[in-house]
Design a protein around this motif. Sequence first.
Motif, PDB file in Angstrom:
ATOM      1  N   PRO A 102       0.829  -1.208   0.000  1.00 50.97           N
ATOM      2  CA  PRO A 102       0.000   0.000   0.000  1.00 50.97           C
ATOM      3  C   PRO A 102       0.864   1.258   0.000  1.00 50.97           C
ATOM      4  N   ILE A 103       0.285   2.354  -0.462  1.00 52.72           N
ATOM      5  CA  ILE A 103       0.981   3.644  -0.480  1.00 52.72           C
ATOM      6  C   ILE A 103       0.372   4.527   0.607  1.00 52.72           C
ATOM      7  N   ILE A 104       1.198   5.033   1.475  1.00 49.75           N
ATOM      8  CA  ILE A 104       0.726   5.852   2.580  1.00 49.75           C
ATOM      9  C   ILE A 104       1.597   7.093   2.690  1.00 49.75           C
ATOM     10  N   ASP A 105       0.955   8.263   2.816  1.00 49.60           N
ATOM     11  CA  ASP A 105       1.689   9.525   2.957  1.00 49.60           C
ATOM     12  C   ASP A 105       0.874  10.464   3.827  1.00 49.60           C
ATOM     13  N   LEU A 106       1.336  10.693   5.030  1.00 43.97           N
ATOM     14  CA  LEU A 106       0.669  11.612   5.949  1.00 43.97           C
ATOM     15  C   LEU A 106       1.051  13.060   5.696  1.00 43.97           C
ATOM     16  N   GLY A 107       1.939  13.281   4.741  1.00 45.35           N
ATOM     17  CA  GLY A 107       2.363  14.642   4.444  1.00 45.35           C
ATOM     18  C   GLY A 107       3.659  14.997   5.149  1.00 45.35           C
ATOM     19  N   ASN A 108       4.117  16.206   4.881  1.00 45.15           N
ATOM     20  CA  ASN A 108       5.359  16.682   5.493  1.00 45.15           C
ATOM     21  C   ASN A 108       5.150  17.010   6.964  1.00 45.15           C
ATOM     22  N   ASP A 109       6.223  16.959   7.715  1.00 47.42           N
ATOM     23  CA  ASP A 109       6.173  17.437   9.095  1.00 47.42           C
ATOM     24  C   ASP A 109       5.672  18.874   9.100  1.00 47.42           C
ATOM     25  N   THR A 110       4.931  19.236  10.131  1.00 44.53           N
ATOM     26  CA  THR A 110       4.310  20.558  10.152  1.00 44.53           C
ATOM     27  C   THR A 110       4.342  21.123  11.565  1.00 44.53           C
ATOM     28  N   THR A 111       4.056  22.439  11.652  1.00 46.09           N
ATOM     29  CA  THR A 111       3.981  23.120  12.945  1.00 46.09           C
ATOM     30  C   THR A 111       2.657  23.857  13.037  1.00 46.09           C
ATOM     31  N   VAL A 112       1.964  23.703  14.149  1.00 46.22           N
ATOM     32  CA  VAL A 112       0.656  24.326  14.350  1.00 46.22           C
ATOM     33  C   VAL A 112       0.707  25.171  15.612  1.00 46.22           C
TER      34      VAL A 112
ATOM     35  N   ASN B  97      -5.329  11.919   7.562  1.00 48.20           N
ATOM     36  CA  ASN B  97      -6.055  10.935   6.764  1.00 48.20           C
ATOM     37  C   ASN B  97      -5.061   9.986   6.110  1.00 48.20           C
ATOM     38  N   ALA B  98      -5.233   8.676   6.366  1.00 49.32           N
ATOM     39  CA  ALA B  98      -4.313   7.668   5.839  1.00 49.32           C
ATOM     40  C   ALA B  98      -4.749   7.103   4.495  1.00 49.32           C
ATOM     41  N   GLY B  99      -5.862   7.566   3.940  1.00 50.93           N
ATOM     42  CA  GLY B  99      -6.308   7.063   2.638  1.00 50.93           C
ATOM     43  C   GLY B  99      -7.149   5.814   2.773  1.00 50.93           C
ATOM     44  N   SER B 100      -7.350   5.130   1.654  1.00 46.37           N
ATOM     45  CA  SER B 100      -8.229   3.956   1.604  1.00 46.37           C
ATOM     46  C   SER B 100      -7.388   2.678   1.579  1.00 46.37           C
ATOM     47  N   HIS B 101      -7.483   1.893   2.667  1.00 51.28           N
ATOM     48  CA  HIS B 101      -6.733   0.639   2.779  1.00 51.28           C
ATOM     49  C   HIS B 101      -7.586  -0.393   3.514  1.00 51.28           C
ATOM     50  N   ALA B 102      -7.055  -1.597   3.652  1.00 49.24           N
ATOM     51  CA  ALA B 102      -7.817  -2.671   4.288  1.00 49.24           C
ATOM     52  C   ALA B 102      -7.776  -2.579   5.809  1.00 49.24           C
ATOM     53  N   SER B 103      -6.702  -2.064   6.371  1.00 49.73           N
ATOM     54  CA  SER B 103      -6.590  -1.983   7.826  1.00 49.73           C
ATOM     55  C   SER B 103      -5.728  -0.786   8.211  1.00 49.73           C
ATOM     56  N   TYR B 104      -5.919  -0.352   9.457  1.00 48.01           N
ATOM     57  CA  TYR B 104      -5.207   0.814   9.974  1.00 48.01           C
ATOM     58  C   TYR B 104      -4.845   0.574  11.441  1.00 48.01           C
ATOM     59  N   LEU B 105      -3.696   1.056  11.845  1.00 47.77           N
ATOM     60  CA  LEU B 105      -3.333   1.106  13.252  1.00 47.77           C
ATOM     61  C   LEU B 105      -2.498   2.361  13.470  1.00 47.77           C
ATOM     62  N   TRP B 106      -3.043   3.275  14.295  1.00 50.47           N
ATOM     63  CA  TRP B 106      -2.353   4.523  14.598  1.00 50.47           C
ATOM     64  C   TRP B 106      -1.553   4.382  15.888  1.00 50.47           C
ATOM     65  N   SER B 107      -0.635   5.267  16.083  1.00 48.93           N
ATOM     66  CA  SER B 107       0.167   5.271  17.310  1.00 48.93           C
ATOM     67  C   SER B 107      -0.706   5.487  18.533  1.00 48.93           C
ATOM     68  N   SER B 108      -1.898   6.012  18.337  1.00 51.29           N
ATOM     69  CA  SER B 108      -2.851   6.202  19.439  1.00 51.29           C
ATOM     70  C   SER B 108      -3.738   4.980  19.629  1.00 51.29           C
ATOM     71  N   ASN B 109      -3.459   3.879  18.877  1.00 47.28           N
ATOM     72  CA  ASN B 109      -4.234   2.629  18.900  1.00 47.28           C
ATOM     73  C   ASN B 109      -5.596   2.754  18.235  1.00 47.28           C
ATOM     74  N   GLN B 110      -5.872   3.866  17.577  1.00 47.19           N
ATOM     75  CA  GLN B 110      -7.101   3.988  16.810  1.00 47.19           C
ATOM     76  C   GLN B 110      -6.979   3.201  15.505  1.00 47.19           C
TER      77      GLN B 110
ATOM     78  N   ILE C  77       4.547  11.321  10.885  1.00 42.74           N
ATOM     79  CA  ILE C  77       4.565  12.769  10.754  1.00 42.74           C
ATOM     80  C   ILE C  77       4.848  13.378  12.124  1.00 42.74           C
ATOM     81  N   ASN C  78       5.700  14.399  12.143  1.00 45.65           N
ATOM     82  CA  ASN C  78       5.992  15.121  13.369  1.00 45.65           C
ATOM     83  C   ASN C  78       5.221  16.432  13.350  1.00 45.65           C
ATOM     84  N   ILE C  79       4.368  16.625  14.340  1.00 42.07           N
ATOM     85  CA  ILE C  79       3.570  17.840  14.460  1.00 42.07           C
ATOM     86  C   ILE C  79       4.122  18.646  15.636  1.00 42.07           C
ATOM     87  N   LEU C  80       4.736  19.796  15.326  1.00 46.92           N
ATOM     88  CA  LEU C  80       5.307  20.658  16.354  1.00 46.92           C
ATOM     89  C   LEU C  80       4.321  21.776  16.677  1.00 46.92           C
TER      90      LEU C  80
END
Length: 526
Positions: free
Chosen positions: A302-312, A321-334, A362-365
């Motif tokens: 699968p191809i996955i791209d969360l985008g560039n690191d960003t600062t908010v 958004n991880a796109g359309s795939h068969a399964s997902y597991l985030w670092s937050s367990n979602q 992705i690193n969000i600062l």
Amino acid sequence: MRLLFFSFIFSLSLSCFAQPNSGYLTFDGDSSEVPIKLQNSIGSSDKTIEFFFETCDNNSSLNKMGLLIFPTEGIGVNLTVNAAGNAANLEISKAANPTFNDVYAAPIYRHGNWNHVAICYKAMDSTISLYFNGDKLGSSDSLKLNSNNFLLGGKASTYFKGNIAELRITDSCLYSGSYTIPNRFLTDPKTANLFLFDNKLSNETFVSVGSNVDSAFAINGAYGIDEIQVTQDTSICKGDSLTLFASGGTIFKWTSKNFITNDSIYNPTLFGNISDTLSVAIENKNGCFINKKVELLLETPPIIDLGNDTTVCEGTVIQLNAGSHASYLWSSNQTDSAVFSPSGKIWVRVGSLKGCTRTDTINILEFPQPSIELGPDTLLQQGYTLLIGVPAIFDSYKWSTGETTPTILATLPLTYSLTVTDTNGCTATDNITLNYPPQSVDESATKAVHFYPNPTNGSFLIKTNIGRIEVIYIEMFSLLGETVFQTSLAPNVSEVLLPDFIENGNYFMRISSVKLNKTLPIILTR
């Protein structure tokens, strides 16, 4: 000497190294042999002694090699293979009688094929019958066996050079004429010994299973070899790595269209780029080798791209958004395709229907949040102005009055709101409320004044409950505090008409008299 030539057909579906179901023995042909020591004498009852053997492609002429030797009786089962490795003779010999030997030709023979050989000993009449690859060879020979030891390999004219696997001794004669070649040896109540040559003790010692527990000793260039195994046919994701595996030899050579880290070890790492049929040549200490193939199928990951690191800005939550795939597991367990995430290091692993996975991070600062303070709510004297605002350290300013400067002059009793934006685009807002000082007026009268309609088209009525015995003064202000209209109403007048030059918009109107002082918002819509 009796020399018997006959042709027989048997299945040659067994390829090199295909026969061993566990470990096996390899013999170097110099002085190699494996003594077998038994608790019970071979001649005490009927016996079948059988095993599998092969010679290998690197052998030249192999002249009268010992396959099975009974040293006490001087009896041997010997093998002679021609230089091409495509024909062989089996022989039963007796050292005490050099003129006694029965030779049986096996014209269908080939290096690298595993062969089944068995002898059947009849205790009652002391005869030996020889069986090879599904057929009985010739008639029975009168030869008495009475010892409790024998040799695998051993020397006839020369020592055996090749491989032997799975030795079984059975307390009966299993074969009589033509027979079905066993794929492997199993145990039953009549199995005295079964040597699989897989779990060896120290010093190349092997212990049998069966009704008797006896020992075999690989010496003088005979070695136990692990079971031949290779990586099973498999599939991996394109770009992933796979640890390959092979056993049953000492020299390995891998071949593949994909990159292999080291093609000369038993467990190299392959990096998958294309589907391929890869092969490995496994060679043991005596130069016997086998080629094994492994089918490798590459799956598209699968191809996955969360985008560039960003600062908010501090406290901001953004959607990933991880796109359309068969399964997902985030670092937050979602496990949803999209999540709302605060700042930090966030990763997601997505999977395809074929089980391929890929991970992106992705690193969000955070920029620090700006802060402003307009001060506490306060009083504004009528007819005076008050400077309110903040230091000029921000990128932009926006007041509720529409002004865009760090400070403003407040002239009306209102709630003033200021939003500032810093150079990072982060904002902060604060409010301050200004009121006129309280006056000694009739509270009931103050509450009872109102005008309508509001919004108005320029004409409205003022109603009070003060008895209308005094003049009422009307003053109209813009949001910036500019007076745009003022008038007075006689006691008997209630209607107010606004001039045409006053533009539509939001205003404030102060209504005052001796007993009355109130400021109310008004909306002009013509």
